[in-house]
Enzyme design. Structure first.
Site, short mmCIF file in Angstrom:
data_model
loop_
_atom_site.label_atom_id
_atom_site.label_comp_id
_atom_site.label_asym_id
_atom_site.label_seq_id
_atom_site.Cartn_x
_atom_site.Cartn_y
_atom_site.Cartn_z
N SER A 27 -54.46 3.52 7.80
CA SER A 27 -55.68 4.26 8.15
C SER A 27 -56.80 3.95 7.16
O SER A 27 -56.55 3.56 6.01
CB SER A 27 -55.41 5.77 8.16
OG SER A 27 -55.33 6.26 6.83
N LYS A 97 -49.83 15.32 -1.24
CA LYS A 97 -49.33 16.39 -0.36
C LYS A 97 -48.38 15.85 0.73
O LYS A 97 -47.65 16.62 1.34
CB LYS A 97 -50.48 17.19 0.26
CG LYS A 97 -51.30 16.49 1.31
CD LYS A 97 -52.29 17.48 1.94
CE LYS A 97 -53.13 16.79 3.00
NZ LYS A 97 -54.03 17.69 3.68
N ASP A 98 -48.38 14.52 0.96
CA ASP A 98 -47.46 13.93 1.93
C ASP A 98 -46.07 13.69 1.36
O ASP A 98 -45.13 13.41 2.10
CB ASP A 98 -47.99 12.58 2.45
CG ASP A 98 -49.23 12.73 3.32
OD1 ASP A 98 -49.45 13.83 3.85
OD2 ASP A 98 -49.98 11.74 3.47
N THR A 144 -56.78 22.54 14.13
CA THR A 144 -56.07 22.23 12.89
C THR A 144 -54.62 21.92 13.22
O THR A 144 -54.04 22.55 14.10
CB THR A 144 -56.13 23.38 11.86
OG1 THR A 144 -55.29 23.02 10.74
CG2 THR A 144 -55.66 24.71 12.43
N SER A 146 -52.35 22.17 10.89
CA SER A 146 -51.62 22.79 9.78
C SER A 146 -51.29 24.25 10.05
O SER A 146 -52.18 25.07 10.30
CB SER A 146 -52.48 22.67 8.52
OG SER A 146 -52.14 23.65 7.58
N ARG A 148 -50.26 26.24 7.81
CA ARG A 148 -50.79 26.95 6.63
C ARG A 148 -52.24 27.38 6.87
O ARG A 148 -52.61 28.54 6.62
CB ARG A 148 -50.69 26.03 5.41
CG ARG A 148 -51.44 26.51 4.17
CD ARG A 148 -51.50 25.42 3.11
NE ARG A 148 -52.19 24.21 3.58
CZ ARG A 148 -53.50 24.07 3.65
NH1 ARG A 148 -54.29 25.05 3.28
NH2 ARG A 148 -54.03 22.95 4.09
N ARG A 149 -53.06 26.44 7.36
CA ARG A 149 -54.47 26.79 7.61
C ARG A 149 -54.57 27.82 8.72
O ARG A 149 -55.30 28.81 8.60
CB ARG A 149 -55.25 25.52 8.01
CG ARG A 149 -55.45 24.54 6.88
CD ARG A 149 -56.08 23.23 7.35
NE ARG A 149 -56.22 22.29 6.24
CZ ARG A 149 -56.11 20.98 6.34
NH1 ARG A 149 -55.86 20.42 7.52
NH2 ARG A 149 -56.24 20.20 5.28
N ARG A 166 -54.39 16.41 16.30
CA ARG A 166 -53.73 15.39 15.47
C ARG A 166 -54.56 14.12 15.45
O ARG A 166 -55.52 13.97 16.18
CB ARG A 166 -52.34 15.06 16.06
CG ARG A 166 -51.24 16.08 15.81
CD ARG A 166 -50.71 16.10 14.39
NE ARG A 166 -50.56 14.77 13.79
CZ ARG A 166 -49.56 13.96 14.02
NH1 ARG A 166 -48.59 14.30 14.84
NH2 ARG A 166 -49.50 12.78 13.43
N GLY A 167 -54.12 13.17 14.63
CA GLY A 167 -54.82 11.89 14.50
C GLY A 167 -55.41 11.76 13.10
O GLY A 167 -55.48 12.73 12.36
N ASN A 168 -55.81 10.54 12.75
CA ASN A 168 -56.43 10.36 11.43
C ASN A 168 -57.83 10.98 11.45
O ASN A 168 -58.27 11.50 12.47
CB ASN A 168 -56.44 8.88 11.03
CG ASN A 168 -57.21 8.02 12.01
OD1 ASN A 168 -58.24 8.44 12.55
ND2 ASN A 168 -56.72 6.82 12.26
N ARG A 172 -59.92 12.53 14.69
CA ARG A 172 -60.18 13.97 14.83
C ARG A 172 -61.68 14.25 14.95
O ARG A 172 -62.09 15.10 15.75
CB ARG A 172 -59.58 14.74 13.66
CG ARG A 172 -58.07 14.90 13.81
CD ARG A 172 -57.51 15.83 12.78
NE ARG A 172 -56.65 15.11 11.85
CZ ARG A 172 -55.99 15.69 10.86
NH1 ARG A 172 -56.10 16.97 10.64
NH2 ARG A 172 -55.22 14.98 10.07
N CYS A 260 -43.60 21.11 5.86
CA CYS A 260 -44.62 21.12 6.93
C CYS A 260 -44.40 22.25 7.93
O CYS A 260 -45.32 22.68 8.61
CB CYS A 260 -44.56 19.83 7.73
SG CYS A 260 -45.66 18.59 7.12
#
Length: 361
Positions: A27, A97-98, A144, A146, A148-149, A166-168, A172, A260
């Site tokens: 990406s 974070k990944d 989102t 996530s 968490r968000r 989703r997506g880079n 998005r 995740c």
């Protein structure tokens, strides 16, 4: 020319130099992040020959499914680690974070670079320019991927709806701008900044609105633990405050057994030689949560315990020999202690229900 597992080149004067091969995702953001690490290495080691090798990961290929549903802990890292194991690359640049809190045997994080802004950002549909999340109309849809968000923002902004996207970053933003499916999307401020898209940020979410993911905003360089020369070479990239913050955050997540598929969030601060860690767990809709803050001193003891390069001395996957070992131990213990405090108050029950509900979706 290749000799054994390594690659070498010979210059016009017959001098042979080893080529350092850096693995990265394909990406645009991953390439920008990898180039920034390569640039820093070239500045520090002008004679270094670097080669960047890009590849696709599972997380880049499976784009229709929510990350939390794929059930794979190393979505964005596995293919890169396979290349590292096969000696096809010598180091890999990741978003920290990944990276799971436990790395596969034989690998270590040899550098954690200075953290970019770790907070989340709101990017609005052009029709909503100038608004904040508070000001968006009832039932506006926020994108989102996530949990968490979504958990934190559902509680904080109950008038909004949250849907998976989703997506880079490029994909998005395109989905946001070219359709009317979303009023806004939530993205990491760090990624937008690195892409040069700061002008799209309409609001940075404060920790009161939305705490961030473990390791968010920091870049990590993963290497083979046995490559002592490469470990030594990349260790100069370590940023001490970021390393200590991220060791504490990763220890917190590891002790909670989070990933995740559960909403876990953190917020760290370093001030006056103290490391403050706030950690929280949430139910999927944010209605149930636990949040606590603890602190520890990060002043080195009298005898500074710098460790010689040893891949065995890892703290939640991080090897940082140039930072006193006793200080790293305290940062790791801070994360463990905070997790234990939340577990004693019922965090496991909240996360178990969240995991079960997410699996059932």
């Amino acid at each position: 020319m290749e000799e054994g597992p390594y690659k070498y080149i010979r210059d016009g004067n017959g001098k042979v130099t080893r080529v350092i091969r850096i693995g990265t995702r394909k990406s645009q953001l991953a390439r920008i992040q990898t180039d920034s690490v390569a640039d820093q290495l070239r500045e520090l080691y002008p004679d270094l020959h670097l080669e960047i090798i890009a590849m696709s990961t599972t997380g880049d290929i499976i784009l229709e499914t929510a990350l939390s549903k794929i059930g794979e802990k190393s979505l964005f890292t596995k293919e890169l680690e396979n290349a590292l194991e096969r000696n096809e690359v010598d180091l890999v640049v990741h978003s920290l974070k990944d990276l799971p809190t436990t790395l596969p045997p034989g690998f270590t994080i040899g550098a954690v670079l200075k953290r970019e802004n770790p907070h989340d950002a709101v990017v609005l549909h052009p029709n909503n320019a100038g608004k904040t999340l508070d000001a968006l109309p009832e039932n506006s849809v926020i994108g989102t991927s996530s949990l968490r968000r979504a958990a934190q923002l559902k509680k904080r902004f109950p008038h909004l709806e949250f849907k998976n996207i989703r997506g880079n970053l490029n994909t998005r933003l395109k989905k946001l701008d070219e359709k009317d499916d979303f009023a806004a999307i939530i993205l990491a401020a760090a990624g937008l900044k690195r892409m040069g898209w700061e002008n799209r940020i309409s609001q940075i979410l404060s920790p009161e609105d939305c705490m961030y993911a473990v390791g968010q905003g920091a870049l990590a360089v993963e290497v083979r633990g046995r490559d002592v020369d490469i470990l030594e070479m990349v260790s100069v990239l370590h940023d001490p405050d970021t390393v200590l913050s991220c060791i504490a955050e990763r220890a917190f997540l590891k002790c909670l057994e989070g990933g995740c598929s559960v909403p876990v969030a953190v917020y760290t601060q370093v001030k006056d030689s103290q490391l403050y860690l706030t950690g929280a767990v949430y139910s999927l809709d944010g209605s149930d949560s636990l949040k606590e803050t603890m602190q520890t001193s990060i002043t080195a003891g009298d005898k500074q315990s710098f460790e010689k390069v040893d891949e065995q001395v890892q703290r939640v996957g991080v090897t940082a020999n140039k930072i006193p070992g006793d200080v790293q131990d305290r940062a790791e213990q801070l994360g463990v202690d905070l997790a234990k405090l939340l577990l004693s108050k019922g965090a496991k029950e909240i996360l178990t229900v969240a995991r079960q509900l997410n699996d059932a979706r």
